[in-house]
Design an enzyme around this catalytic site. Structure first.
Site, PDB file in Angstrom:
ATOM      1  CE1 TYR A 172      43.048  37.840  39.074  1.00  0.00           C
ATOM      2  CE2 TYR A 172      44.839  39.088  38.097  1.00  0.00           C
ATOM      3  CZ  TYR A 172      43.525  38.649  38.075  1.00  0.00           C
ATOM      4  OH  TYR A 172      42.699  39.020  37.034  1.00  0.00           O
TER       5      TYR A 172
ATOM      6  CE  LYS B 171      42.240  35.643  36.504  1.00  0.00           C
ATOM      7  NZ  LYS B 171      40.908  35.204  36.098  1.00  0.00           N
TER       8      LYS B 171
END
Ligand SMILES: NC(=O)c1ccc[n+]([C@@H]2O[C@H](COP(=O)([O-])OP(=O)(O)OC[C@H]3O[C@@H](n4cnc5c(N)ncnc54)[C@H](OP(=O)(O)O)[C@@H]3O)[C@@H](O)[C@H]2O)c1
Length: 268
Positions: free
Chosen positions: A157, A161
């Site tokens: 994740y 990002k």
């Protein structure tokens, strides 16, 4: 930059809940027409009905799974067929996996990379040419405070990002003199469906010592920063300070400290 919203059109991905839904509400109030994208048709239709009733704007629903190959090109074709154009693209759809890396499903992580990193990239490629032809346009990329530092137990994740943050900042510098504004929104924890969607019962607990922001405040601050032409917006002072910590602390120290927050609690 005094951004004039009225009569322009925003395409919002992940508009069926949370931060995306809030963008829809706040932009409709500012007089923007909307194109709402997500997989849940019923939720999108209900939101479209609500915002058109309240604000009298035009709102189109486009159902799409953004992890599908050619999803972005498909969206661009459907927007064109509807006789619409995208003045503001909001790449917001995303989800996060959480837990020990060795226990994660490679397929799920692949979907995460496709949705959080590749889908925004492809959407920018699909809608930027129209913006360049018209000589104006804007993109808000919804990354995360997780993009500023290593995030053990959420490494994939955080990596998606970081990709989106770097992409967005680079494009901000490339296009700022061409009338195209890029802003990257990097929130800390926001009260949305994100934690349930992660499928990890322990994620919300892990961030429970960090203050949760409402999606209303998150989007208000995002639009304020966007209107000021900021390349990056981090809502909330404590999260802002946290994202700056990598400038003063060794990244190895940050990675170890994050592992203590995001990893399984050790029994004493
Ligand atoms: N909440 C937080 O603490 C937080 C913090 C920092 C950053 N963010 C970022 O904020 C963004 C929005 O998340 P949120 O917090 O608002 O969570 P959310 O309420 O779970 O919203 C996620 C949205 O993404 C859509 N989506 C998921 N998979 C999709 C797919 N394959 N194709 C198309 N749309 C898809 C969902 O709609 P459907 O299920 O209907 O498709 C939903 O509209 C994400 O990028 C997230 O990483 C959230």
């Amino acid at each position: 930059m005094a951004y004039s919203y009225t009569g322009k059109t925003a395409l919002i991905t992940g508009a069926s809940s949370g931060i995306g839904e809030e963008f829809a509400d706040q932009l409709a109030k500012r007089g923007m027409n909307l194109i709402l994208v997500a997989r849940s048709q019923d939720k999108l239709k209900a939101i479209a009905e609500r915002v058109t009733d309240k604000s009298g704007i035009t709102c189109k629903v486009l159902c799409a799974d953004l992890t599908d190959p050619d999803a972005a090109r498909g969206l661009a074709d459907r927007v064109k067929s509807a006789g619409m154009q995208v003045d503001l693209l909001i790449n917001n759809a995303g989800f996060g996996t959480h837990g020990p890396f060795a226990k994660q499903s490679p397929d799920q992580e692949r979907q995460e990379v496709l949705l959080n990193a590749l889908a925004p990239l492809e959407a920018i490629h699909a809608f930027l040419p129209g913006m360049r032809e018209r000589g104006h346009g804007a993109v808000i990329n919804v990354a995360s405070s997780a993009g500023f530092q290593p995030t053990p137990f959420m490494s994939v994740y955080g990596a998606t990002k970081a990709f989106l943050l770097h992409l967005s900042e680079g494009l901000w510098a490339e296009f700022k003199d061409d009338g195209i504004q890029f802003t990257c929104l990097c929130p800390g924890p926001v009260e949305t469906n994100f934690f349930d969607a992660s499928g990890s019962p322990t994620l919300k607990k892990a961030v429970s010592n960090t203050p949760m922001m409402s999606s209303q405040r998150c989007v208000r601050e995002a639009l304020k920063g966007f209107e000021a032409g900021k390349p990056v917006v981090v809502p909330g002072m404590s999260i802002k300070l946290m994202t700056q910590s990598s400038r003063f602390m060794p990244r190895s120290w940050l990675a170890s400290a994050s592992a203590k927050v995001l990893g399984p609690r050790k029994r004493k």
